[in-house]
Design an enzyme around this catalytic site. Structure first.
Site, PDB file in Angstrom:
ATOM      1  N   ARG A   1      46.441  72.163  44.703  1.00 34.30           N
ATOM      2  CA  ARG A   1      46.781  71.510  43.437  1.00 34.30           C
ATOM      3  C   ARG A   1      46.392  72.326  42.201  1.00 34.30           C
ATOM      4  NH1 ARG A   1      45.754  65.113  43.978  1.00 34.30           N
ATOM      5  NH2 ARG A   1      46.689  64.779  46.031  1.00 34.30           N
TER       6      ARG A   1
ATOM      7  N   ASP B   1      46.286  54.375  32.537  1.00 31.75           N
ATOM      8  CA  ASP B   1      45.933  55.373  33.549  1.00 31.75           C
ATOM      9  C   ASP B   1      45.175  56.502  32.860  1.00 31.75           C
ATOM     10  OD1 ASP B   1      47.057  55.752  36.613  1.00 31.75           O
ATOM     11  OD2 ASP B   1      46.454  57.661  35.717  1.00 31.75           O
TER      12      ASP B   1
HETATM   13  C1  LIG Z   1      47.263  55.832  43.915  1.00 33.61           C
HETATM   14  S1  LIG Z   1      47.532  55.514  42.213  1.00 33.61           S
HETATM   15  C2  LIG Z   1      47.691  53.756  42.212  1.00 33.61           C
HETATM   16  C3  LIG Z   1      48.904  53.293  41.486  1.00 33.61           C
HETATM   17  C4  LIG Z   1      49.171  51.793  41.552  1.00 33.61           C
HETATM   18  N1  LIG Z   1      48.058  51.019  41.083  1.00 33.61           N
HETATM   19  C5  LIG Z   1      49.510  51.379  42.968  1.00 33.61           C
HETATM   20  O1  LIG Z   1      48.688  50.785  43.660  1.00 33.61           O
HETATM   21  O2  LIG Z   1      50.632  51.662  43.418  1.00 33.61           O
HETATM   22  C6  LIG Z   1      45.869  55.754  41.566  1.00 33.61           C
HETATM   23  C7  LIG Z   1      45.857  55.974  40.067  1.00 33.61           C
HETATM   24  O3  LIG Z   1      44.501  55.908  39.600  1.00 33.61           O
HETATM   25  C8  LIG Z   1      44.390  56.776  38.498  1.00 33.61           C
HETATM   26  N2  LIG Z   1      42.982  57.070  38.232  1.00 33.61           N
HETATM   27  C9  LIG Z   1      42.154  57.873  38.937  1.00 33.61           C
HETATM   28  N3  LIG Z   1      40.964  57.943  38.350  1.00 33.61           N
HETATM   29  C10 LIG Z   1      41.010  57.152  37.250  1.00 33.61           C
HETATM   30  C11 LIG Z   1      40.071  56.814  36.239  1.00 33.61           C
HETATM   31  N4  LIG Z   1      38.830  57.310  36.218  1.00 33.61           N
HETATM   32  N5  LIG Z   1      40.473  55.976  35.263  1.00 33.61           N
HETATM   33  C12 LIG Z   1      41.723  55.467  35.252  1.00 33.61           C
HETATM   34  N6  LIG Z   1      42.664  55.756  36.175  1.00 33.61           N
HETATM   35  C13 LIG Z   1      42.309  56.595  37.175  1.00 33.61           C
HETATM   36  C14 LIG Z   1      45.191  57.991  38.939  1.00 33.61           C
HETATM   37  O4  LIG Z   1      45.580  58.807  37.857  1.00 33.61           O
HETATM   38  C15 LIG Z   1      46.362  57.367  39.666  1.00 33.61           C
HETATM   39  O5  LIG Z   1      47.506  57.280  38.869  1.00 33.61           O
END
Ligand SMILES: C[S@@+](CC[C@H](N)C(=O)[O-])C[C@H]1O[C@@H](n2cnc3c(N)ncnc32)[C@H](O)[C@@H]1O
Length: 294
Positions: free
Chosen positions: A39, A148
């Site tokens: 990545r 996000d």
């Molecule tokens: C796997 S996706 C989940 C998307 C959606 N909630 C779902 O379940 O389909 C996880 C998301 O968490 C976000 N994320 C990770 N660390 C974070 C943080 N410290 N604060 C806010 N968002 C975060 C990532 O950028 C990513 O878009």
């Protein structure tokens, strides 16, 4: 190390893991060398740096602040889809929204939050359900917030344009609610009414949260799972703080809220929670006695 590969020393590997954890709460396993290589190598090349040690040094300097944002974007996992874990949406539609719509009709402010929304599919799925059962929703104070940490994902969410394959698995009636008629450009375009109802903003769980609440519905699914237990616990507590007294919290099917919140929240459906009636009763009687000022 193969030909053309950039050197990832143990020091740089551990440094990047520690930096990511402190900035986002995300915990990368000790076995995640290949994830960092796949990545971030192109980011190291783009910065014209010789190796990951130099990259780490760069993102830790004030001049590397922009690149640090890109590093975080590259290391988050953003998998999502419309109506993912559909049982939650069934519950939302049948058990939660009807009551919220009644409140909105009485003039109340209704807020629904997709926390860690990635590219926005979850927030737009919620908006589609609201508009499906309440077509006049835009005339009332009902809004959906998507947040996000990943700035690329937020840009994508705001555009509301998705590849055609995104409609796989979406049940037929919702395709028309979610997307405009085919524009012939090979893409899916979210309907303007859904976009008007939904706002996307940056929010990092491990920094102060720029949200006020109360939220009547919170979806926080499949983000905490990447965090260590301490950060998870802080996220659940933070969500509980901004959840409306009668609000509903949905978490990912592989996530657990742990013992800390057992007194404040109880199971309402699969991986979904509400405050227990006893808690609501206590609060009610305090209010009636005038113990609580709001
Ligand atoms: C796997 S996706 C989940 C998307 C959606 N909630 C779902 O379940 O389909 C996880 C998301 O968490 C976000 N994320 C990770 N660390 C974070 C943080 N410290 N604060 C806010 N968002 C975060 C990532 O950028 C990513 O878009």
């Amino acid at each position: 190390m193969g030909r053309g590969e950039i050197l990832l020393s143990t020091t740089a590997f551990n440094g990047i893991r520690a930096l990511l954890k402190s900035k986002t709460g995300i915990h990368l396993e000790e076995s995640s060398n290949s994830l960092i290589l796949s990545r971030l190598s192109s980011r190291v090349r783009r910065q014209k740096l010789p190796d990951f040690d130099a990259y780490l040094e760069h993102v830790c300097t004030p001049g590397g602040a922009q690149e640090l944002v890109q590093m975080i974007n590259a290391l988050t996992t953003n998998t999502t889809r419309f109506f993912r874990e559909p049982g939650h949406f069934d519950l939302l539609k049948t058990e939660v929204l009807p009551n919220l719509i009644e409140k909105a009709k009485r003039g109340e402010r209704i807020r629904l939050w997709s926390a860690a929304c990635a590219s926005g599919e979850e927030a737009y799925s919620i908006a589609a359900l609201v508009l499906d059962i309440f077509p006049d929703a835009l005339d009332f104070d009902i809004r959906i917030l998507g947040t996000d940490i990943d700035t690329h994902m937020l840009q994508h969410a705001k555009t509301g344009i998705y590849p055609k394959r995104s409609m796989n698995g979406v049940s037929e009636p919702y395709i028309g609610t979610l997307f405009e008629a085919d524009r012939g450009d090979g893409k899916l375009h979210i309907r303007q009414s859904l976009k008007d109802m939904t706002t996307f903003r940056y929010l990092n769980f491990v920094e102060p949260w720029p949200v006020r609440g109360p939220f009547h519905v919170i979806f926080c699914r499949n983000a905490a799972i990447y965090m260590d237990p301490e950060t998870q616990s802080r996220i659940w507590q933070g969500l509980e703080n901004v959840l409306d007294q009668e609000g509903t919290l949905f978490i990912g099917h592989s996530e657990r809220i742990g013992a800390d919140l057992a007194l404040q929240l109880e199971l309402f459906g699969p991986t979904s929670f509400r405050r227990p009636l006893s808690f609501l009763g206590q609060n009610m009687s305090k209010k009636e006695r005038g113990d609580v000022t709001t």
